[in-house]
Design a protein around this motif. Structure first.
Motif, PDB file in Angstrom:
ATOM      1  N   ASN A  18      10.824  -1.479  12.087  1.00  0.00           N
ATOM      2  CA  ASN A  18      11.210  -0.782  10.866  1.00  0.00           C
ATOM      3  C   ASN A  18      10.653   0.647  10.925  1.00  0.00           C
ATOM      4  O   ASN A  18       9.467   0.835  11.163  1.00  0.00           O
ATOM      5  CB  ASN A  18      10.640  -1.529   9.657  1.00  0.00           C
ATOM      6  CG  ASN A  18      11.115  -0.982   8.333  1.00  0.00           C
ATOM      7  OD1 ASN A  18      11.255   0.230   8.155  1.00  0.00           O
ATOM      8  ND2 ASN A  18      11.345  -1.871   7.378  1.00  0.00           N
ATOM      9  N   PRO A  19      11.482   1.676  10.718  1.00  0.00           N
ATOM     10  CA  PRO A  19      10.973   3.053  10.765  1.00  0.00           C
ATOM     11  C   PRO A  19       9.867   3.351   9.762  1.00  0.00           C
ATOM     12  O   PRO A  19       9.125   4.317   9.948  1.00  0.00           O
ATOM     13  CB  PRO A  19      12.222   3.896  10.467  1.00  0.00           C
ATOM     14  CG  PRO A  19      13.361   3.035  10.851  1.00  0.00           C
ATOM     15  CD  PRO A  19      12.933   1.627  10.530  1.00  0.00           C
ATOM     16  N   LEU A  20       9.735   2.532   8.722  1.00  0.00           N
ATOM     17  CA  LEU A  20       8.637   2.722   7.774  1.00  0.00           C
ATOM     18  C   LEU A  20       7.347   2.070   8.270  1.00  0.00           C
ATOM     19  O   LEU A  20       6.305   2.166   7.619  1.00  0.00           O
ATOM     20  CB  LEU A  20       9.013   2.168   6.398  1.00  0.00           C
ATOM     21  CG  LEU A  20      10.239   2.816   5.736  1.00  0.00           C
ATOM     22  CD1 LEU A  20      10.420   2.290   4.323  1.00  0.00           C
ATOM     23  CD2 LEU A  20      10.132   4.341   5.725  1.00  0.00           C
TER      24      LEU A  20
ATOM     25  N   ALA B 293       0.826  -1.214   0.000  1.00  0.00           N
ATOM     26  CA  ALA B 293       0.000   0.000   0.000  1.00  0.00           C
ATOM     27  C   ALA B 293       0.854   1.256   0.000  1.00  0.00           C
ATOM     28  O   ALA B 293       0.512   2.255  -0.649  1.00  0.00           O
ATOM     29  CB  ALA B 293      -0.930  -0.007   1.214  1.00  0.00           C
ATOM     30  N   LEU B 294       1.969   1.230   0.718  1.00  0.00           N
ATOM     31  CA  LEU B 294       2.866   2.392   0.740  1.00  0.00           C
ATOM     32  C   LEU B 294       3.357   2.731  -0.657  1.00  0.00           C
ATOM     33  O   LEU B 294       3.491   3.915  -1.008  1.00  0.00           O
ATOM     34  CB  LEU B 294       4.068   2.114   1.643  1.00  0.00           C
ATOM     35  CG  LEU B 294       3.936   2.453   3.117  1.00  0.00           C
ATOM     36  CD1 LEU B 294       5.195   2.012   3.855  1.00  0.00           C
ATOM     37  CD2 LEU B 294       3.693   3.943   3.316  1.00  0.00           C
ATOM     38  N   ASN B 295       3.642   1.717  -1.435  1.00  0.00           N
ATOM     39  CA  ASN B 295       4.116   1.974  -2.795  1.00  0.00           C
ATOM     40  C   ASN B 295       3.002   2.496  -3.691  1.00  0.00           C
ATOM     41  O   ASN B 295       3.249   3.289  -4.609  1.00  0.00           O
ATOM     42  CB  ASN B 295       4.744   0.712  -3.378  1.00  0.00           C
ATOM     43  CG  ASN B 295       6.068   0.376  -2.710  1.00  0.00           C
ATOM     44  OD1 ASN B 295       6.741   1.255  -2.161  1.00  0.00           O
ATOM     45  ND2 ASN B 295       6.442  -0.895  -2.731  1.00  0.00           N
ATOM     46  N   GLU B 296       1.762   2.094  -3.432  1.00  0.00           N
ATOM     47  CA  GLU B 296       0.638   2.689  -4.162  1.00  0.00           C
ATOM     48  C   GLU B 296       0.488   4.172  -3.809  1.00  0.00           C
ATOM     49  O   GLU B 296       0.193   4.997  -4.679  1.00  0.00           O
ATOM     50  CB  GLU B 296      -0.649   1.939  -3.829  1.00  0.00           C
ATOM     51  CG  GLU B 296      -0.699   0.530  -4.378  1.00  0.00           C
ATOM     52  CD  GLU B 296      -1.937  -0.217  -3.963  1.00  0.00           C
ATOM     53  OE1 GLU B 296      -2.429  -1.045  -4.762  1.00  0.00           O
ATOM     54  OE2 GLU B 296      -2.430   0.016  -2.836  1.00  0.00           O
ATOM     55  N   VAL B 297       0.696   4.503  -2.534  1.00  0.00           N
ATOM     56  CA  VAL B 297       0.669   5.909  -2.124  1.00  0.00           C
ATOM     57  C   VAL B 297       1.745   6.684  -2.870  1.00  0.00           C
ATOM     58  O   VAL B 297       1.511   7.792  -3.381  1.00  0.00           O
ATOM     59  CB  VAL B 297       0.863   6.028  -0.595  1.00  0.00           C
ATOM     60  CG1 VAL B 297       1.030   7.488  -0.190  1.00  0.00           C
ATOM     61  CG2 VAL B 297      -0.318   5.399   0.140  1.00  0.00           C
TER      62      VAL B 297
ATOM     63  N   HIS C 134       5.317   8.353   4.397  1.00  0.00           N
ATOM     64  CA  HIS C 134       5.505   8.927   3.062  1.00  0.00           C
ATOM     65  C   HIS C 134       6.379  10.180   3.129  1.00  0.00           C
ATOM     66  O   HIS C 134       7.230  10.394   2.246  1.00  0.00           O
ATOM     67  CB  HIS C 134       4.158   9.260   2.430  1.00  0.00           C
ATOM     68  CG  HIS C 134       4.269   9.857   1.070  1.00  0.00           C
ATOM     69  ND1 HIS C 134       4.457   9.117  -0.070  1.00  0.00           N
ATOM     70  CD2 HIS C 134       4.258  11.163   0.657  1.00  0.00           C
ATOM     71  CE1 HIS C 134       4.543   9.909  -1.114  1.00  0.00           C
ATOM     72  NE2 HIS C 134       4.423  11.164  -0.696  1.00  0.00           N
ATOM     73  N   CYS C 135       6.202  11.004   4.152  1.00  0.00           N
ATOM     74  CA  CYS C 135       7.030  12.205   4.293  1.00  0.00           C
ATOM     75  C   CYS C 135       8.497  11.839   4.471  1.00  0.00           C
ATOM     76  O   CYS C 135       9.390  12.491   3.906  1.00  0.00           O
ATOM     77  CB  CYS C 135       6.542  13.045   5.480  1.00  0.00           C
ATOM     78  SG  CYS C 135       4.941  13.834   5.226  1.00  0.00           S
ATOM     79  N   ILE C 136       8.751  10.799   5.257  1.00  0.00           N
ATOM     80  CA  ILE C 136      10.134  10.344   5.464  1.00  0.00           C
ATOM     81  C   ILE C 136      10.712   9.819   4.158  1.00  0.00           C
ATOM     82  O   ILE C 136      11.850  10.133   3.784  1.00  0.00           O
ATOM     83  CB  ILE C 136      10.175   9.273   6.565  1.00  0.00           C
ATOM     84  CG1 ILE C 136       9.788   9.885   7.913  1.00  0.00           C
ATOM     85  CG2 ILE C 136      11.562   8.629   6.644  1.00  0.00           C
ATOM     86  CD1 ILE C 136       9.562   8.866   9.022  1.00  0.00           C
ATOM     87  N   ARG C 137       9.948   9.039   3.442  1.00  0.00           N
ATOM     88  CA  ARG C 137      10.421   8.491   2.162  1.00  0.00           C
ATOM     89  C   ARG C 137      10.669   9.604   1.147  1.00  0.00           C
ATOM     90  O   ARG C 137      11.666   9.566   0.402  1.00  0.00           O
ATOM     91  CB  ARG C 137       9.402   7.504   1.590  1.00  0.00           C
ATOM     92  CG  ARG C 137       9.187   6.256   2.405  1.00  0.00           C
ATOM     93  CD  ARG C 137       8.208   5.310   1.719  1.00  0.00           C
ATOM     94  NE  ARG C 137       8.868   4.507   0.687  1.00  0.00           N
ATOM     95  CZ  ARG C 137       8.231   3.726  -0.175  1.00  0.00           C
ATOM     96  NH1 ARG C 137       6.899   3.681  -0.168  1.00  0.00           N
ATOM     97  NH2 ARG C 137       8.891   3.011  -1.067  1.00  0.00           N
ATOM     98  N   ALA C 138       9.765  10.568   1.098  1.00  0.00           N
ATOM     99  CA  ALA C 138       9.935  11.668   0.142  1.00  0.00           C
ATOM    100  C   ALA C 138      11.236  12.419   0.417  1.00  0.00           C
ATOM    101  O   ALA C 138      11.977  12.751  -0.517  1.00  0.00           O
ATOM    102  CB  ALA C 138       8.742  12.614   0.221  1.00  0.00           C
ATOM    103  N   ARG C 139      11.498  12.695   1.688  1.00  0.00           N
ATOM    104  CA  ARG C 139      12.746  13.390   2.044  1.00  0.00           C
ATOM    105  C   ARG C 139      13.961  12.553   1.670  1.00  0.00           C
ATOM    106  O   ARG C 139      14.927  13.066   1.086  1.00  0.00           O
ATOM    107  CB  ARG C 139      12.756  13.663   3.550  1.00  0.00           C
ATOM    108  CG  ARG C 139      14.013  14.366   4.051  1.00  0.00           C
ATOM    109  CD  ARG C 139      14.190  14.216   5.552  1.00  0.00           C
ATOM    110  NE  ARG C 139      14.356  12.809   5.928  1.00  0.00           N
ATOM    111  CZ  ARG C 139      14.427  12.377   7.181  1.00  0.00           C
ATOM    112  NH1 ARG C 139      14.318  13.230   8.192  1.00  0.00           N
ATOM    113  NH2 ARG C 139      14.587  11.084   7.439  1.00  0.00           N
TER     114      ARG C 139
END
Length: 361
Positions: free
Chosen positions: A271-273, A170-174, A209-214
């Motif tokens: 996991n931090p994600l 789901a995270l990857n769909e986001v 998502h904010c962490i991944r975007a950064r």
């Protein structure tokens, strides 16, 4: 003539709202005979309209989430969210989309507070539901309310649910919906940056998502609006222990929701994600408004995450709505206090977007 299911949904939501209001407006002794004495814990008194809903839920909900009753829990969760959301709120424009992702299309719905060629800032909304239920219908009214109150164009998506699809599906769909939205800002009537919001499981994914975007160099959200976010899958807190039974979201529900989302892989809990409060570096993330509920086992997690963001230099305000339950965004059709909480959050979003230097007409 076939019956339109949406007309039944609207009728049921309106009937639910009327019923809750009627019980709430009864003289206190009569109301208490139905719902019990006012619930007061640690100086917090549960909103009486929410107490009516809580009592009704005791009669209708499955005992607890288990591997064998996911379908039953989905039916209860989806129907109660739609009913609690109330009759459809006015909105200038709505459009449905099929959004391509790397693993197949997902549903999306756009809520516009303006019509024609007028432009507004954007917001991607991720619905809650313990990663097992919820969709674009269950959260339609909260999206309409935020769109109109904050003057933002909201795109809500229906990401894949567990246990059929597990982390990080789901995270990857986001992620893919985020890039799709950015690539089509002109078509969608969006100017400037795009914020992100979510409630419960959706709020968890919004933080992640904010962490991944950064970290991965994507366009960074202009603001993060988080309702009752679960941010720590490991620690036991006071609120989780104190409200583990009898307040909609139980301890057994929380354990099974994590089990479903992670496919039973307990090594992912740290996991931090999954548990974003365990991220070693929270600096450089978007400013945030975190709304928690007083009678929510997840309350302390959201507030701890807000404090961790502050310590990392992120501008954040934490607003505890002491009289409310965990799913208050889905109770705006029956609870004045829930509507006020969402209105406060929409105001914070509007101000946060303005502070980020994005034009808000």
């Amino acid at each position: 003539m076939p019956i339109d299911p949406k007309s039944l949904i609207g009728f049921g939501a309106e009937a639910t709202s009327r019923s809750v209001k009627r019980v709430s407006n009864l003289p206190a002794p009569i109301r208490q005979a139905i719902t019990g004495d006012p619930i007061e814990i640690d100086g917090q008194v549960l909103d009486h309209e929410s107490q009516v809903v809580l009592k009704a839920g005791e009669w209708a909900r499955p005992d607890t989430l288990t591997p064998d009753n996911v379908a039953e829990f989905r039916l209860f969760g989806n129907s109660s969210a739609i009913m609690g959301g109330g009759s459809p709120l006015p909105i200038a424009e709505e459009r449905n989309f099929s959004i391509p992702t790397q693993t197949g299309p997902i549903e999306g719905r756009l809520y516009r507070p303006v019509t024609g060629d007028a432009v507004t800032p954007g917001l991607l909304y991720l619905h809650g539901g313990s990663w097992i239920f919820g969709n674009i219908d269950t959260h339609a009214n909260v999206c309409r309310m935020i769109a109109m109150a904050a003057n933002v164009t909201v795109l809500a998506i229906h990401y894949s649910l567990s246990p059929e699809r597990v982390f990080p599906f789901a995270l990857n769909e986001v992620r893919d919906a985020w890039h799709w939205m950015h690539a089509r800002k002109d078509e969608l009537g969006i100017t400037g940056g795009i914020a992100i919001a979510g409630d419960s499981a959706g709020a968890n994914m919004a933080t992640v998502h904010c962490i991944r975007a950064r970290d991965e160099g994507w366009p960074t959200p202009s603001f993060q609006l988080l309702f009752v976010p679960p941010t720590d899958m490991v620690s036991m807190t006071y609120s989780r222990e104190r409200f583990k039974e009898g307040f909609f979201l139980t301890e057994a529900d929380l354990v099974q929701a994590a089990e479903n989302y992670l496919g039973g892989d307990h090594s992912l809990l740290t996991n931090p994600l999954v548990s974003p409060i365990l991220c070693e570096n929270l600096s450089g993330l978007p400013s945030a408004h975190i709304a928690t509920a007083g009678f929510d086992p997840l309350r302390d997690y959201g507030e701890a995450y807000g404090n961790a963001l502050r310590e990392a230099g992120v501008q954040v305000d934490i607003c505890r709505h002491a009289t409310l339950l965990h799913p208050f965004v889905n109770l705006i059709g029956v609870s004045h206090a829930a509507r006020e909480a969402v209105a406060v959050a929409a105001g914070a979003l509007r101000m946060g977007i303005a502070s980020a230097g994005i034009y808000v007409p």
